[in-house]
Write a protein that holds these residues in place. Structure first.
Motif: not given
Lengths: 74, 175
Positions: A67, A69-70, B56-59
């Protein structure tokens, strides 16, 4: 004119900077090799050599799992 | 320089894991101790422990938008990583984890990498304005300038929206 710009950047970024290996935790440098949607850019766009492109793709995928990168942009 | 050698039959690994956001910062230490104990009990030695803090998580993972990152580097026998991997996967406190083989770097190497990074940052700072002006010169003046203005406006709005969304998400998590 556009061709000139591309040619200027066409030498492997990682070979030039002599990085020992590509770190998946270093997201700032990995982000340069992904587009707005979080997709990995092809070798012809990044100008990275084949070996480093493979390492780079692996690093991006590892960063996505953690998590950092997207997978895809919303 | 004792750290730079790996014992025979052992491999240098790195472990990055995310602790769930449902714990407050006071409750993190026992969880981290449990993870380090897991490794030391299997005969491993920890060479590096790095706290990234709350990020903060990317998702979203299991409904959480934030998590506490913790990085560990250790030497361990390869056959025992499977057990650690399994126990971490089954624990409810840890959202994600990843165990990877890494090179053991000396302090000199780490310093060299840092100086390289600083150099790259300097170069990019010097290059960035040149690239922008060259691309602007090529463009036709009037229509492109208007488009740029519009783009700038929309960008500002988008960043504002993102900030607002972040705030909303944060408050939801606190509740």
């Amino acid at each position: 004119m556009t061709n000139q710009v591309i040619k200027a950047t066409k030498s492997c970024w990682f070979c030039q900077n002599q990085w020992l290996d590509i770190d998946y935790k270093d997201t700032d440098s990995l982000k340069k090799f992904t587009n707005f949607y979080g997709q990995i850019l092809p070798k012809r766009r990044t100008g990275v050599c084949a070996g480093h492109q493979r390492d780079l793709a692996n690093a991006v995928k590892r960063a996505r799992i953690m998590a950092l990168l997207l997978f895809t942009n919303r | 320089m004792e750290k730079t050698t790996i014992p025979d039959g052992q491999v240098h690994y790195e472990l990055l894991y995310i602790i769930s956001n449902k714990f407050s910062e006071n409750e993190l230490d026992p969880i981290k101790d449990r993870v380090t104990k897991l490794i030391t009990d299997q005969g491993g030695t920890i060479t590096l422990s790095n706290d990234w803090g709350k990020k903060r998580l990317a998702y979203a993972i299991k409904g959480f938008y934030h998590g506490y990152y913790h990085l560990l580097e250790f030497n361990l026998e390869p056959s025992k990583t499977k057990f650690i991997d399994n126990t971490l996967r089954l624990s409810s406190e840890i959202l994600r984890h990843q165990i990877l083989k890494t090179k053991l770097r000396t302090e000199e190497e780490l310093k060299a990498i840092e100086t390289l990074k600083a150099k790259i940052a300097e170069k990019q700072a010097a290059l960035a304005p040149v690239v922008e002006t060259s691309s602007e010169d090529k463009a036709a003046e009037a229509p492109k300038a208007k488009a740029a203005d519009k783009a700038a406006e929309t960008k500002v709005e988008l960043s504002d929206l993102d900030n607002k969304l972040d705030q909303i998400i944060d408050t939801d998590n606190l509740l």
